[in-house]
Design a protein around this motif. Structure first.
Motif, PDB file in Angstrom:
ATOM      1  N   ALA A  82       0.813  -1.223   0.000  1.00  0.00           N
ATOM      2  CA  ALA A  82       0.000   0.000   0.000  1.00  0.00           C
ATOM      3  C   ALA A  82       0.848   1.276   0.000  1.00  0.00           C
ATOM      4  O   ALA A  82       0.306   2.374   0.017  1.00  0.00           O
ATOM      5  N   MET A  83       2.161   1.150  -0.056  1.00  0.00           N
ATOM      6  CA  MET A  83       3.026   2.338  -0.001  1.00  0.00           C
ATOM      7  C   MET A  83       2.982   3.109  -1.314  1.00  0.00           C
ATOM      8  O   MET A  83       2.824   2.532  -2.381  1.00  0.00           O
ATOM      9  N   VAL A  84       3.148   4.447  -1.206  1.00  0.00           N
ATOM     10  CA  VAL A  84       3.163   5.306  -2.388  1.00  0.00           C
ATOM     11  C   VAL A  84       4.457   5.101  -3.160  1.00  0.00           C
ATOM     12  O   VAL A  84       5.482   4.716  -2.601  1.00  0.00           O
ATOM     13  N   THR A  85       4.381   5.353  -4.471  1.00  0.00           N
ATOM     14  CA  THR A  85       5.535   5.178  -5.347  1.00  0.00           C
ATOM     15  C   THR A  85       5.773   6.467  -6.145  1.00  0.00           C
ATOM     16  O   THR A  85       4.922   7.357  -6.144  1.00  0.00           O
ATOM     17  N   PRO A  86       6.882   6.539  -6.866  1.00  0.00           N
ATOM     18  CA  PRO A  86       7.105   7.690  -7.753  1.00  0.00           C
ATOM     19  C   PRO A  86       6.065   7.785  -8.878  1.00  0.00           C
ATOM     20  O   PRO A  86       5.934   8.837  -9.492  1.00  0.00           O
ATOM     21  N   CYS A  87       5.359   6.714  -9.142  1.00  0.00           N
ATOM     22  CA  CYS A  87       4.255   6.738 -10.113  1.00  0.00           C
ATOM     23  C   CYS A  87       3.050   7.274  -9.343  1.00  0.00           C
ATOM     24  O   CYS A  87       2.367   6.520  -8.645  1.00  0.00           O
TER      25      CYS A  87
END
Length: 187
Positions: free
Chosen positions: A27-32
């Protein structure tokens, strides 16, 4: 250039990162910006399934876990591309006719870059294999800047400026719209 060894190495590199993921890290945010880790992996699996469907008519059984799905589709693609003749099969990509080797190259570059996305999202310092980053930059930079490769609806994000003296990894990140300094908010 035979793209298959590059693809296998990129899939192994990214797969090693995916294999370490705990459920909460999905569930972690990514550069996308529009995707979390789970969606990035789902994107990779979906792309492989589309490639397999178009080239072989079939895909591996769907997996409930995206991590297992990544490994299953990687294995299926490696098996399919063991046949040299498959490399020359026509393949349409962004309304242009290419061959399957080109489609596999796109998946190679996508897998490599998304491995970095996933790794930095979970706090790793990701060092892409230099030979793979160099090959990806060389191949990607040959494509025409015709509005279908880069940008919101393209294969890759909008290109970022990069110094000529930058490392192959920095050049790859820039050409695919990523800042090497990206970190999740709050980290």
């Amino acid at each position: 250039m035979d793209v298959r060894p590059l693809y296998r190495q990129a899939a192994d590199s990214t797969g090693r990162i995916i294999d370490t993921l705990g459920d909460e890290q999905l569930a972690m945010v990514t550069p996308c910006s529009q995707w979390r880790v789970r969606e990035v992996i789902t994107h990779l699996v979906d792309n492989r399934n589309r490639l397999l469907t178009n080239l072989t008519g079939g895909t591996p059984p769907a997996e409930a876990d995206v991590r297992t799905g990544f490994r299953a589709t990687t294995e299926a693609l490696n098996t399919a591309f063991a046949d040299d003749a498959l490399l020359e099969v026509p393949y349409e990509l962004l309304d242009t006719q290419y061959n399957a080797a080109t489609a596999l190259f796109v998946d190679f570059a996508d897998t490599l870059v998304h491995g970095w996305d996933i790794g930095v999202a979970i706090g790793l310092e990701v060092r892409l294999p230099e030979d793979l980053a160099r090959a990806a930059v060389k191949g990607i930079s040959r494509w025409p800047d015709n509005g279908t490769i880069w940008g919101v609806n393209g294969l890759f994000g909008e290109k970022l400026p990069v110094d000529e003296a930058a490392s192959p990894q920095e050049k790859l990140l820039a050409i695919t719209g990523r800042s090497p300094q990206w970190t999740p908010v709050g980290r």
